[in-house]
Design a protein around this motif. Sequence first.
Motif, PDB file in Angstrom:
ATOM      1  N   ASP A   9      20.464 -25.346  18.644  1.00  6.12           N
ATOM      2  CA  ASP A   9      21.834 -24.911  18.919  1.00  6.12           C
ATOM      3  C   ASP A   9      22.034 -24.513  20.381  1.00  6.12           C
ATOM      4  O   ASP A   9      23.047 -24.831  21.000  1.00  6.12           O
ATOM      5  N   LEU A  10      21.052 -23.841  20.969  1.00  2.00           N
ATOM      6  CA  LEU A  10      21.207 -23.336  22.333  1.00  2.00           C
ATOM      7  C   LEU A  10      21.015 -24.401  23.398  1.00  2.00           C
ATOM      8  O   LEU A  10      21.111 -24.109  24.592  1.00  2.00           O
ATOM      9  N   LYS A  12      23.193 -26.375  23.975  1.00  2.87           N
ATOM     10  CA  LYS A  12      24.537 -26.541  24.526  1.00  2.87           C
ATOM     11  C   LYS A  12      24.640 -25.914  25.915  1.00  2.87           C
ATOM     12  O   LYS A  12      25.636 -26.096  26.615  1.00  2.87           O
ATOM     13  N   SER A  16      19.584 -23.822  30.840  1.00  3.84           N
ATOM     14  CA  SER A  16      18.823 -22.672  30.337  1.00  3.84           C
ATOM     15  C   SER A  16      17.372 -23.042  30.070  1.00  3.84           C
ATOM     16  O   SER A  16      17.015 -24.204  29.851  1.00  3.84           O
ATOM     17  N   TYR A  19      16.901 -24.698  26.658  1.00  2.34           N
ATOM     18  CA  TYR A  19      17.193 -26.139  26.621  1.00  2.34           C
ATOM     19  C   TYR A  19      15.903 -26.919  26.840  1.00  2.34           C
ATOM     20  O   TYR A  19      15.545 -27.823  26.073  1.00  2.34           O
ATOM     21  N   GLY A  86      18.972 -15.644  17.836  1.00  2.00           N
ATOM     22  CA  GLY A  86      19.759 -16.801  17.419  1.00  2.00           C
ATOM     23  C   GLY A  86      20.151 -16.712  15.960  1.00  2.00           C
ATOM     24  O   GLY A  86      20.732 -15.726  15.515  1.00  2.00           O
TER      25      GLY A  86
END
Length: 356
Positions: A9-10, A12, A16, A19, A86
């Motif tokens: 999810d992260l 996005k 980061s 990612y 998260g």
Amino acid sequence: MPRIILDCDLMKFPHSGLYHYCQNLTQHINSLLTEENQALMQMYLPPRKKLRLIEEPHHLIERKWHKFIQPFLKDCQLWHAPFQSGRIVPNKRKFPHVKVVLTIHDLNFLHEGKPANYQEKSLVRTQTLIDQSDAIICISEFTRNDVLTHCTTNGKPIHVIYNGLNPLPQMDDDVSIYKPGREFLLGLGYLNRKKNYHVLLPLLQSNTDLELIILGHHDDPDYVVSMRNYAQKLGVDDRLKLPGTVSEAEKIWHLRHCKAFLHPSLAEGFGLPVIEAMQFGKPVFLSRLTSLPEIGGDSAFYFPDFSAVTVQEVYRQGMKAYETSSMAASIIENTKRFNWEKSARQYLAVYQSLMS
């Protein structure tokens, strides 16, 4: 092979660390699974409009209706939640067969001077995820000790698996952002109070031939303003450069050409930029806080405090030691402890221990 799903999810947030963590972990685990002729681990990704990834068969794209039904969990045996604040999608009541692995990168909120109520809420959030998990992975011994001290694991297995390091190419492409005309010191990371970069500015007073360049997203605009004001007060504002986010090629150029890398952060779960600089044999100056001594090892120099006198003296002595000895080889050797293939094998071993 039972299906394994990594919650991405992260991803996005393309600049980061999470990612790159999700991308590298999936790539190396799937490489190992391909060798074993096993089904690939799937990436549960945010909606396509938020992604820059080229579509692959192992991509599972999140849909709005997944809030109500998740057919992809019926034949899933393991869900990997990769972040301590998260989410965990599988509902244990509906999908009791799904094992959950939680990665905890850090409990940095305990070390950043955050208000007590913020720390309490953050701990409650992490504890909720721990309670839903079957095994926990921490990315450093420091993080593991934090978890054992401040959370309740109820005897669940808790492993330490370091993040890996992708060797950066020795490219020397021209850069499109600011290119210094003299020697420079380098910082790399989100520009915010936690990173503590302002303590480095006195180095420009005592080293008038140097510039300080800090690459990374301006995460805290007020801190950026205060840092520029402090530089102006010291009379060094013309030699402080804050270009913001840069490309991978530009990052590599600066890592390769800097005189030294400095990371006086107040809190880190790991510290990837540190070992990225070390693979170029650069002298690295770090804080002694949280995980940084564990990652930098004996091949880094450390600030015992952040007074101007201390920062200047540690830098002076460190550069003298670096320039009068053959430290570059030992600095590069330190980075060999961090390998994504090795990390992927350790993750797979944890997955398989839960699915056997």
